[in-house]
Design an enzyme around this catalytic site. Structure first.
Site, PDB file in Angstrom:
ATOM      1  CD  GLU A 146      -3.215  -1.052   1.930  1.00 49.54           C
ATOM      2  OE1 GLU A 146      -3.483   0.015   2.500  1.00 49.54           O
ATOM      3  OE2 GLU A 146      -3.861  -2.108   2.083  1.00 49.54           O
TER       4      GLU A 146
HETATM    5  C1  LIG Z   1       2.068  -9.837   1.181  1.00 48.94           C
HETATM    6  C2  LIG Z   1       1.829  -8.913   0.040  1.00 48.94           C
HETATM    7  C3  LIG Z   1       0.539  -8.500  -0.255  1.00 48.94           C
HETATM    8  C4  LIG Z   1       0.308  -7.662  -1.347  1.00 48.94           C
HETATM    9  N1  LIG Z   1      -0.985  -7.341  -1.693  1.00 48.94           N
HETATM   10  C5  LIG Z   1      -1.206  -6.695  -2.866  1.00 48.94           C
HETATM   11  C6  LIG Z   1      -2.531  -6.534  -3.363  1.00 48.94           C
HETATM   12  O1  LIG Z   1      -3.512  -6.914  -2.724  1.00 48.94           O
HETATM   13  N2  LIG Z   1      -2.699  -5.949  -4.581  1.00 48.94           N
HETATM   14  C7  LIG Z   1      -1.630  -5.486  -5.319  1.00 48.94           C
HETATM   15  O2  LIG Z   1      -1.852  -4.951  -6.419  1.00 48.94           O
HETATM   16  N3  LIG Z   1      -0.366  -5.603  -4.854  1.00 48.94           N
HETATM   17  C8  LIG Z   1      -0.128  -6.205  -3.667  1.00 48.94           C
HETATM   18  N4  LIG Z   1       1.151  -6.369  -3.202  1.00 48.94           N
HETATM   19  C9  LIG Z   1       2.258  -5.747  -3.920  1.00 48.94           C
HETATM   20  C10 LIG Z   1       2.852  -4.584  -3.169  1.00 48.94           C
HETATM   21  O3  LIG Z   1       1.983  -3.493  -3.231  1.00 48.94           O
HETATM   22  C11 LIG Z   1       4.242  -4.309  -3.783  1.00 48.94           C
HETATM   23  O4  LIG Z   1       5.109  -5.281  -3.235  1.00 48.94           O
HETATM   24  C12 LIG Z   1       4.728  -2.923  -3.501  1.00 48.94           C
HETATM   25  O5  LIG Z   1       3.994  -2.000  -4.263  1.00 48.94           O
HETATM   26  C13 LIG Z   1       6.207  -2.753  -3.862  1.00 48.94           C
HETATM   27  O6  LIG Z   1       6.457  -3.201  -5.160  1.00 48.94           O
HETATM   28  P1  LIG Z   1       7.614  -4.259  -5.419  1.00 48.94           P
HETATM   29  O7  LIG Z   1       7.554  -5.287  -4.375  1.00 48.94           O
HETATM   30  O8  LIG Z   1       7.563  -4.685  -6.817  1.00 48.94           O
HETATM   31  O9  LIG Z   1       8.946  -3.426  -5.165  1.00 48.94           O
HETATM   32  P2  LIG Z   1       9.746  -2.581  -6.245  1.00 48.94           P
HETATM   33  O10 LIG Z   1       8.852  -1.580  -6.875  1.00 48.94           O
HETATM   34  O11 LIG Z   1      10.515  -3.495  -7.101  1.00 48.94           O
HETATM   35  O12 LIG Z   1      10.745  -1.791  -5.306  1.00 48.94           O
HETATM   36  C14 LIG Z   1      11.900  -2.388  -4.696  1.00 48.94           C
HETATM   37  C15 LIG Z   1      12.439  -1.391  -3.684  1.00 48.94           C
HETATM   38  O13 LIG Z   1      12.781  -0.163  -4.336  1.00 48.94           O
HETATM   39  C16 LIG Z   1      12.063   0.932  -3.771  1.00 48.94           C
HETATM   40  N5  LIG Z   1      11.698   1.851  -4.846  1.00 48.94           N
HETATM   41  C17 LIG Z   1      10.975   1.595  -5.957  1.00 48.94           C
HETATM   42  N6  LIG Z   1      10.846   2.690  -6.685  1.00 48.94           N
HETATM   43  C18 LIG Z   1      11.491   3.682  -6.035  1.00 48.94           C
HETATM   44  C19 LIG Z   1      11.727   5.075  -6.290  1.00 48.94           C
HETATM   45  N7  LIG Z   1      11.240   5.682  -7.352  1.00 48.94           N
HETATM   46  N8  LIG Z   1      12.422   5.767  -5.378  1.00 48.94           N
HETATM   47  C20 LIG Z   1      12.903   5.192  -4.254  1.00 48.94           C
HETATM   48  N9  LIG Z   1      12.738   3.888  -3.981  1.00 48.94           N
HETATM   49  C21 LIG Z   1      12.037   3.152  -4.853  1.00 48.94           C
HETATM   50  C22 LIG Z   1      10.846   0.305  -3.110  1.00 48.94           C
HETATM   51  O14 LIG Z   1      10.339   1.088  -2.047  1.00 48.94           O
HETATM   52  C23 LIG Z   1      11.415  -1.013  -2.613  1.00 48.94           C
HETATM   53  O15 LIG Z   1      12.085  -0.798  -1.398  1.00 48.94           O
HETATM   54  C24 LIG Z   1       1.401  -7.192  -2.112  1.00 48.94           C
HETATM   55  C25 LIG Z   1       2.705  -7.588  -1.790  1.00 48.94           C
HETATM   56  C26 LIG Z   1       2.919  -8.453  -0.755  1.00 48.94           C
HETATM   57  C27 LIG Z   1       4.321  -8.916  -0.481  1.00 48.94           C
END
Ligand SMILES: Cc1cc2nc3c(=O)[nH]c(=O)nc-3n(C[C@H](O)[C@H](O)[C@H](O)COP(=O)(O)OP(=O)(O)OC[C@H]3O[C@@H](n4cnc5c(N)ncnc54)[C@H](O)[C@@H]3O)c2cc1C
Length: 653
Positions: free
Chosen positions: A441
């Site tokens: 979120e």
């Molecule tokens: C248990 C669980 C439940 C979830 N439930 C849902 C759901 O119901 N629906 C849904 O759609 N998604 C869901 N998600 C997905 C979740 O919202 C994403 O994991 C989250 O948005 C982060 O994306 P990512 O994991 O791909 O990280 P990435 O986007 O790959 O980021 C990796 C790291 O880089 C950082 N980062 C990325 N971009 C930037 C930037 N521009 N500047 C600085 N730092 C940055 C991030 O903060 C993170 O620390 C869920 C994930 C999990 C693990």
């Protein structure tokens, strides 16, 4: 092998005509920013305490007196929370959910019978129509029973179908879907994809216009409730074509539609009962009447939904704080080492005080944000984002300190403790369950950027063209004149304020000193943000460490303001003490953050990180087993029919 390499390997493999390798969209940093910017709500129709705070104005009048809902609304929420508590105590077995990694069907049925699936749905559609505050109180109670249960209900109502329909749905959509959801059908929100996490501009799921509707193709990752859901909110790209403005669009999709396969249930560090899916869409027909809002509005809908939707997660964090406090109190008083209860050793005492004060501050912040959301007189998008950010970070720290206070027992599972005849206190579970709150979120990093964008908005509005590399000389000159006028009025206003008057905020008694501090700190924050803008100009957006601290200071100041107004409204001796304690602790953190704004190793760190990424220090990694395999970091995928067995769990209703 890089992810890109692995993708090209995959595309080299033979694929039948119905299968199309989903090449990740080549999205530049600029395009990613533009997508985020376009989704942003630019207008401010109502006052915002948070926005003013970043501009150096402590608008206490927006939050004090403490908003008071009607007695009827309060009583309704109390009655429901009491019923939830009674039900949870009798039927929700945390140890069993943890052991089986599953919430039993009868628990979900029981919660549906209570009305828990319709807490936020209007009575007119069969829901309970609870206030935001009542909903969050119920979630806090349910989270204390089991975090996976609260995660399911929160994903269902805060980001699933009910909230976007409430805000953007047509009357026909509301009457078609909401009664089903209020009665216990489950919803999920599907935005994330293997290549789309924080950056929705890369969204690859498509919704191709066809006769009467759209045809969806794509793969959605990590959808909470995805394995058990009946109705899905799916974000997909509609290609631009004649009669279609295109863009990321939100759809309500029946989970039973032909072409949907739940390919996997994912497992995590915590939240073992979470029903989280990898879901494939292959030529899934969605009728046109299931578009939420308009084509291209999807991300805006998602963001607006989260304005209040984000409050459910802090409700879970408040539950964790309260539980940690209880464990810390009981254990630290009982456990004797070195001749005293451990709670009397100063090193542990400071942790206990931190947990007590932070729980108070956090609850004040959450309650205030909920009440402001309910009385609808304020725009709370910054406050909700600040609470989400602050709560997820602070709850994690509280749980970590609680584990430390418990010593070795903090690291031991509840089941193992019980097997040895000791109290089954699941502190390690609390820690595991909480960790994800800093990621989903809106991760902490993204929340920093989100709030920082609003914090510098006033500057961008007047001076944006000066720093925009694409602006013409004429635009830059006009912006210069406009900015000159704005800063001539604004900057002098930051020099003096009520925080410098010895009797300022006297109505807050012993807490007045803290509000004077908040007022001064708010002006200092605005000045420092301005200096940052002046110094880095267009490069400011890359100064994420600086911006992160600006936002963290804002969060602390909001928390202090909330704690003081709560204490004044409650008027209890304990409240005054806890608010005072919280403010003292917060001021230490704020002072450190202010110092770090200008005295830090950010530039050095950024340079070092580049070297790390270039492999300069790779020799440092020698001497260990890496536990690696040669699979890609992000699994390649293709559109096309699923080759997996559908693992959707159909609940017995
Ligand atoms: C248990 C669980 C439940 C979830 N439930 C849902 C759901 O119901 N629906 C849904 O759609 N998604 C869901 N998600 C997905 C979740 O919202 C994403 O994991 C989250 O948005 C982060 O994306 P990512 O994991 O791909 O990280 P990435 O986007 O790959 O980021 C990796 C790291 O880089 C950082 N980062 C990325 N971009 C930037 C930037 N521009 N500047 C600085 N730092 C940055 C991030 O903060 C993170 O620390 C869920 C994930 C999990 C693990």
């Amino acid at each position: 092998m890089t992810a890109a390499d692995s993708r090209s390997l995959k595309t080299d493999q033979d694929q039948d005509e119905t299968t199309l390798a989903a090449e990740p969209a080549a999205v530049s940093e600029r395009e990613a920013r533009q997508t985020a910017e376009a989704a942003r709500e630019a207008e401010w129709r109502k006052p915002s305490f948070g926005k003013q705070l970043f501009l150096g104005r402590l608008r206490l009048d927006l939050i004090d007196p403490w908003p008071t809902p009607s007695a009827e609304i309060v009583a309704e929420a109390e009655r429901f929370v009491a019923r939830v508590a009674e039900y949870a105590e009798a039927h929700i077995d945390n140890a069993q959910i943890e052991r089986d990694a599953s919430i039993p069907d009868d628990v979900l049925r029981g919660l549906a019978d209570l009305g828990a699936f319709g807490m936020k749905i209007d009575k007119k559609y069969g829901g309970l129509g609870l206030s935001t505050h009542g909903y969050c109180q119920a979630l806090t109670m349910l989270a204390s029973a089991n975090s996976s249960v609260s995660a399911l209900l929160s994903a269902h109502q805060s980001i699933g179908v009910p909230q976007p329909l409430k805000l953007f749905g047509t009357e026909e959509q509301k009457s078609r879907f909401l009664p089903r959801l209020a009665a216990g059908e489950i919803s999920a929100f599907l935005l994330t994809e293997p290549d789309v996490g924080s950056d929705p501009a890369r969204l690859a799921t498509t919704a191709e216009p066809v006769d009467g509707g759209y045809r969806l193709n794509g793969l959605k990752l990590w959808a909470t409730n995805g394995t058990v859901a009946d109705l899905l909110v799916v974000m997909a790209q509609v290609p631009r074509s004649e009669g279609h403005r295109g863009g990321i669009t939100a759809f309500v999709v029946e989970a039973d539609s032909s072409g949907i396969t739940v390919e996997r249930r994912n497992a995590f560090l915590g939240l073992r009962g979470l029903e989280n899916s990898l879901t494939r869409f292959h030529d899934v027909f969605v009728p046109a009447e299931n578009v939420i809002g308009r084509e291209g509005q999807g991300l805006k809908i998602a963001l607006t939904t989260l304005n209040t939707g984000r409050l459910s997660l802090p409700a879970v964090c408040v539950a964790a704080g309260k539980y940690c406090l209880r464990v810390a109190r009981e254990w630290s008083g009982a456990r004797v080492q070195w001749g005293r209860p451990v709670g009397q050793h100063e090193a542990i005492a400071t942790k206990i005080a931190f947990i007590a004060a932070t729980t108070y501050g956090l609850e004040a912040m959450l309650t205030l944000s909920c009440l402001l959301a309910d009385d609808e007189s304020n725009d709370i998008r910054i406050e909700a984002a600040l609470v989400k950010l602050y709560a997820s970070e602070m709850a994690w720290r509280m749980a970590d300190e609680t584990l430390q206070i418990r010593g070795g027992r903090g690291y031991e599972t509840a089941e193992s403790l019980a097997a040895r005849g000791e109290r089954a206190t699941p502190v390690e579970q609390v820690l595991r369950d909480l960790r994800i709150n800093r990621v989903f979120e809106g991760s902490t990093e993204i929340m920093h950027l989100f709030v920082a964008r609003e914090a510098v908005d006033a500057h961008l509005a007047v001076a944006g063209d000066i720093i925009d590399p694409d602006a013409t000389v004429g635009r830059k000159a006009r912006a210069g004149v406009k900015a000159g006028g704005f800063y001539a009025r604004w900057l002098p206003a930051l020099a003096v304020g009520k925080g410098q008057l010895p009797r300022g905020y006297a109505e807050f008694g012993r807490l007045a000193t803290h509000l004077r501090y908040v007022e001064r700190a708010s002006r200092r924050l605005a000045r420092d943000t301005f200096y940052g803008m002046a110094r880095w100009q267009g490069r400011m957006e890359r100064k994420q460490a600086f911006l992160g601290r600006v936002v963290d200071i804002g969060a602390e100041l909001f928390a202090m303001s909330a704690a003081c107004t709560r204490a004044r409204a409650e008027g209890t001796a304990e409240g005054w003490e806890l608010a005072d304690l919280f403010c003292h602790q917060a001021r230490v953190r704020v002072d450190a953050l202010f110092t770090a704004l200008w005295d830090n190793s950010d530039a050095r760190d950024a340079a070092a990180a580049r070297k790390v990424l270039d492999g300069r220090y790779a020799s440092l990694e020698a001497g260990i087993l890496a536990h690696d395999d040669d699979r890609p970091w992000v699994a390649p995928w293709s559109t096309g029919p699923s080759e997996a067995t559908d693992v959707r769990r159909r609940l017995r209703r």
